[in-house]
Design a protein around this motif. Structure first.
Motif, short mmCIF file in Angstrom:
data_model
loop_
_atom_site.label_atom_id
_atom_site.label_comp_id
_atom_site.label_asym_id
_atom_site.label_seq_id
_atom_site.Cartn_x
_atom_site.Cartn_y
_atom_site.Cartn_z
N ALA A 124 47.72 14.00 25.41
CA ALA A 124 46.54 14.53 26.09
C ALA A 124 46.47 14.03 27.53
O ALA A 124 46.19 14.80 28.45
CB ALA A 124 45.27 14.15 25.33
N THR A 134 42.52 18.80 26.47
CA THR A 134 43.57 19.24 25.56
C THR A 134 43.00 20.06 24.42
O THR A 134 43.60 21.05 23.99
CB THR A 134 44.37 18.03 25.04
N LYS A 162 49.06 21.61 19.95
CA LYS A 162 48.21 20.70 20.72
C LYS A 162 46.91 20.34 19.99
O LYS A 162 46.16 19.49 20.46
CB LYS A 162 47.86 21.33 22.07
N LEU A 185 49.19 15.94 29.59
CA LEU A 185 48.81 17.33 29.86
C LEU A 185 47.68 17.40 30.88
O LEU A 185 47.73 18.19 31.83
CB LEU A 185 48.39 18.03 28.56
#
Length: 146
Positions: free
Chosen positions: A35, A58, A27, A38
């Motif tokens: 990003a 992120t 990541k 997530l």
């Protein structure tokens, strides 16, 4: 507090640590779409995360995963400390699984096919709780050498 992990604690620590280190390293240079995904997933379950922008979220997530992975992989980090970190992080992951619609079968804890990849995070919670429970039990043990 013990300075080194017990030998039998190393396999679960190594397994979980390698998992987190790999996940965090993956990541580090997340693109904006990753990003956003997530962040959106996490913020839907944990609304306080909406205050962060996706890239910042992120980046912080990546650093936390790398740090946790390294703590688990490093045998001189006490198992109580590494286990507590793992338990906290894994509890958040299990919370995502439990609170995200469509990941569980109706009225059940059993995962749907879409939820299987997140349901497996329960093993991380089990490892963390096991490390913490063992260390706390050994602190209370009246037997010498324990």
């Amino acid at each position: 507090m013990r300075i080194f992990a017990r030998t039998h604690q190393l396999p679960p620590r190594l397994a979980a640590g390698a998992f987190f280190l790999n996940s965090g390293l993956g990541k580090i240079n997340a693109d904006p779409q990753t990003a956003a995904f997530l962040h959106g997933t996490a913020a839907n379950v944990y609304p306080f995360l909406r205050r962060l922008d996706p890239q910042t979220f992120t980046r912080v997530l990546s650093r936390c995963e790398v740090g946790l992975g390294l703590a688990l992989l490093t045998p001189f980090v006490p198992s109580l400390v590494a286990g507590a970190g793992l338990t906290a992080f894994a509890a958040g992951l299990v919370g995502l699984y439990l609170r995200t619609p469509g990941l569980r079968r109706e009225g059940s804890l059993r995962p749907t096919p879409q939820g299987l990849s997140m349901a497996k995070d329960v093993w991380l919670l089990g490892i963390g709780l096991g490390l913490v429970a063992e260390e706390l039990a050994h602190r209370r043990s009246p037997l010498p050498g324990r």
